[in-house]
Enzyme design. Structure first.
Site, short mmCIF file in Angstrom:
data_model
loop_
_atom_site.label_atom_id
_atom_site.label_comp_id
_atom_site.label_asym_id
_atom_site.label_seq_id
_atom_site.Cartn_x
_atom_site.Cartn_y
_atom_site.Cartn_z
N ASP A 443 -94.98 -1.85 42.64
CA ASP A 443 -93.66 -2.27 43.08
C ASP A 443 -92.83 -2.43 41.81
OD1 ASP A 443 -91.65 -3.34 44.71
OD2 ASP A 443 -92.24 -5.34 44.05
N ASP A 631 -95.66 -8.25 44.04
CA ASP A 631 -95.46 -9.64 43.67
C ASP A 631 -96.00 -10.58 44.73
OD1 ASP A 631 -93.64 -9.65 45.64
OD2 ASP A 631 -91.93 -10.18 44.42
#
Lengths: 749, 46
Positions: A443, A631
């Site tokens: 990401d 995350d």
């Protein structure tokens, strides 16, 4: 000397937090941060002797352990006495786990010692029979009796762990490796005892005691390697604060940690442990977070930062923080919980090995009976002795100890090695899965770039006031956990947003003063707008737009910072032959720029969580094994669907993230190491399983045909187990030199 | 040879004594923190 109020430690309800009780006495461990030398140690001992018993000073860990009677002695008086001589006492949390593992360690050491002594003595007493010397009718019974007497502690007490484990496994109707071991031990012992009584026939006391001794050594080594893995947990537990200094108005009171509430202001003196997670107010802080993140250098936090329970205040002045999370919700407690789970969960590969061992044991019992039966038939009357020796040799030689050790010892070595560096393996099975991974999905925001974002510029699009736009944006983002929100966190505003709705992958919608506002990525903006010519966008910038119901109001240009280590980590992963991909919800320009800079060929922009998931599933359909790095919060579906997931946890989201690997150090640096460790671990497991199975298959025919004496079988089996343990620890040893562990402050013995 | 009638039981008794001494030493913590006593040594001279 400090003017601390120690009387809070006299309260009975608090006591269980730091004291373990021993026959009416309380045993406590006190860290003495002011103890630097042997003379200090003597002072510490003198300060408490008299009122306390069993005083033990440990200079290496700067701690003092003693027992006291709570009915007659006040702990506060002892602590004050230590404080008076300048030793800066700090009460440590009850060393519960440490205490238990210490007892276990002592017991196993005692058993090894007893087994050693007995095995040697029994062999000495048996030596006339080794050379075929007849000791005669007078001395003979004496020698036999002495062997029997020494075998009672040597086999029955020292070998008790194996006997009781076998009994438990039989009671649960399962066959594990302890069954043939116990059977061999009992058969050898009982048969020899009967023969010693009768005064004729061969004795196997020497074989039995030696077997116990070998088994115990293998077990001890295995235990040590497991203990190493849980050491981190013990250190974490000892960092729990027991009391807190709460500020109420101008006064400061010392209260039990349980009495603390969210929103309280607590004061943390220099050298003290933070009692709860909270937001720093008034001053900046310098903290030691080594136990939480593996980062050994002091970490500096600014006012407004969230700081974590279990960190140590290294600064020269006291800190003030507003409590945000308490007790089990703190990151410290969550990490401890995860470590605990990881220690107890049985990975799939281990379950398979256990099942194989179970079948193996059944086969061994059958073979032992067959071998003995054949020898009995062949030798007719005189075959009884030989049959017994063969059955014993088969039982001992084929004990699949090495087989059942192979997986757990290796996995424990791998996970403890990573935990020391600041990478938690929440599920030990993930370590073996990671070894097979060939694709890594990253990401962008919060993963390859840093979490803290800086608002660089605000541009008004409709000529309205920029500060008003900031107020509105800050109000909307206040409750959000998206990394973007951190850019607005420092902007104090009185504006209140209501009815906040998060639209995944697009933006946030909220009601302020009766008007609807929308904040999000330019591509998804409900109102059209044009980027001003003077915007001066940088490649790493993120742009978000504030719109009302009629038009676009303002543009926010947010500077993101690529993690310092990102480029190197990407290069390292690439060198390991992994296919790397970048998936981001951001615009094509920003994603392309970042991918180009880091050297990631495959990238996709404007990905909604659903897009990312679809991409992942397409990869998996092509037979790829995927590691997803995110995350932990915004990428939850992706992480859940990936073969292995790694998360950069942002505090509160630690347990929600459900990731297999947790980069608690908030750095990508450990990813290449994780791959190395995983691949080494898989290799070691294969080696160990191969060796264990191969060895057993090799010696079984020898034992069955009577070419292997029982004592030789015992030696061989133990060496085989030892080899497995040493092989597993081999990678552990190398890690010490290649990747030095961060020095941690000694906190407990 | 007759001395063996005494020496063998005596030997066994000594071994049991050694076992008891060893176990009590282990549970006294004698085999933990082996470098601790060395660090205390300078203090004894005072």
């Amino acid at each position: 000397m400090t003017d601390r109020d120690w009387t809070v430690y006299d309260r009975a309800e608090l006591r269980q937090g730091f004291a373990s009780s021993r026959a009416g006495d309380c045993e406590v461990t006190v860290a003495l941060d002011g103890m630097h030398c042997a003379a200090c140690a003597a002072r510490a001992e003198k300060a408490v002797t008299g009122a306390a018993r069993d005083v033990r000073v440990n200079v290496a860990t700067r701690s003092l352990r003693f027992r006291y009677d709570p009915a007659t002695t006040l702990l506060s008086a002892l602590l004050a006495a230590l404080d008076r001589v300048g030793l800066e006492p700090r009460l440590l949390a009850a060393p519960d786990a440490g205490d238990r593992s210490r007892q276990i360690r002592r017991l196993s050491l005692a058993r090894i010692g007893v087994a050693t002594i007995c095995a040697m003595q029994v062999m000495m007493l048996a030596w006339p029979s080794y050379f075929g010397i007849d000791s005669g009718p007078d001395i003979g019974p004496l020698l036999r009796g002495a062997q029997l007497a020494l075998s009672v502690p040597g086999v029955l007490w020292a070998g008790w762990p194996f006997l009781s484990a076998a009994w438990r496994s039989l009671r649960d109707r399962q066959l594990d490796m302890n069954v043939p071991v116990a059977l061999a031990l009992l058969a050898a012992f009982i048969a020899s005892a009967v023969r010693a009584g009768l005064g004729s026939g061969e004795l196997y006391f020497d074989t039995a005691t030696m077997f116990v001794w070998f088994l115990l050594i293998g077990r001890y080594l295995e235990g040590r390697s497991r203990e190493k893995a849980s050491e981190h947990l013990r250190l974490l537990a000892s960092r729990r604060a027991l009391t807190a200094q709460r500020r109420v108005g101008p006064a400061i009171e010392t209260i039990a940690i349980d009495a603390l509430a969210i929103g309280d202001v607590v004061i943390v003196a220099p050298g003290e442990t933070l009692p709860a997670d909270g937001r720093l107010i008034e001053t900046a802080a310098e903290l030691d977070e080594s136990l939480l993140s593996g980062e050994s250098r002091p970490v500096v936090h600014a006012i407004g930062d969230t700081v974590l329970a279990g960190s140590l205040n290294l600064g020269a002045s006291a800190l003030a923080l507003v409590v945000e999370r308490l007790g089990g919700d703190t990151v410290l407690a969550q990490i401890a919980g995860l470590l605990d789970n990881a220690g107890h969960a049985k990975p799939r590969v281990q379950r398979i090995a256990d099942r194989i061992a179970g079948h193996f044991v059944a086969a061994v019992l059958l073979l032992a009976a067959t071998g003995a039966g054949i020898a009995l038939v062949e030798g007719a009357g005189a075959g009884g002795e030989k049959a017994f020796a063969i059955a014993l040799a088969v039982l001992v030689a084929s004990c699949p100890c090495a087989l059942s050790l192979a997986v757990p010892v290796t996995l424990a070595a791998g996970t403890s090695r990573l935990a020391k560096q600041g990478l938690l393996v929440a599920d030990a099975g993930a370590l073996t899965a990671l070894a097979g991974v060939d694709t890594v999905l990253f990401d962008k925001t919060g993963t390859l770039t840093r979490n803290e974002l800086r608002l660089r510029r605000v541009i008004s699009l409709d000529g309205s006031d920029c500060e008003r736009a900031m107020d509105i944006a800050a109000a909307i983002e206040r409750g959000s956990r998206h990394p973007i929100a951190s850019a607005f966190a420092t902007w104090a505003t009185a504006v209140l947003a209501q009815d906040i709705r998060q639209i995944a992958g697009a933006g946030i919608d909220a009601l302020i003063d009766g008007r609807r506002w929308w904040l999000g990525a330019p591509d998804a903006a409900p109102q059209p707008f044009k980027l001003p010519a003077d915007a001066a966008l940088q490649p790493d910038d993120t742009v978000i737009v504030l719109c009302d119901a009629a038009s676009a109001v303002a543009l926010f240009i947010i500077a993101t910072r690529v993690r310092d280590e990102a480029a190197e980590v990407i290069r390292e992963l690439d060198r390991r032959g992994l296919q790397l991909e970048l998936l981001s919800g951001d615009g094509a320009v920003a994603v392309g720029a970042l991918a180009g800079r880091l050297g990631i060929d495959r990238h996709a922009a404007r990905q909604t969580p659903a897009d990312k998931l679809a991409h992942l599933q397409a990869l998996q359909a092509k037979g790829r094994r995927v590691l997803a790095v995110g995350d932990g919060l915004n990428d939850a579906p992706l992480l859940a669907a990936a073969d292995v997931s790694a998360a950069m946890p942002n505090g509160a989201a630690l347990t929600q993230s459900r990731a297999d690997l947790l980069l608690i150090g908030d750095t990508l640096r450990l990813l290449p190491l994780a791959f190395d460790v995983a691949r080494t671990t898989r290799l070691r497991i294969h080696e160990n399983l191969g060796w264990a199975l191969g060895y057993n298959l090799l010696v079984l025919p020898l034992a069955m045909t009577g070419h292997l004496a029982p004592w030789l079988a015992a030696a061989g089996m133990s060496l085989s187990s030892l080899l497995v343990v040493v092989n597993a620890l081999r990678s552990e040893c190398r890690s010490v030199s290649a990747f030095p562990a961060p020095p941690t402050r000694p906190v407990s013995e | 040879m007759t001395s063996l009638y005494l020496l063998i039981p005596l030997g066994v008794a000594v071994v049991f004594g050694a076992i008891a001494a060893f176990i009590s030493a282990v549970f006294d913590g004698q085999f933990e923190h082996l470098d601790e006593q060395a660090k205390k040594l300078p203090d004894d001279e005072r």
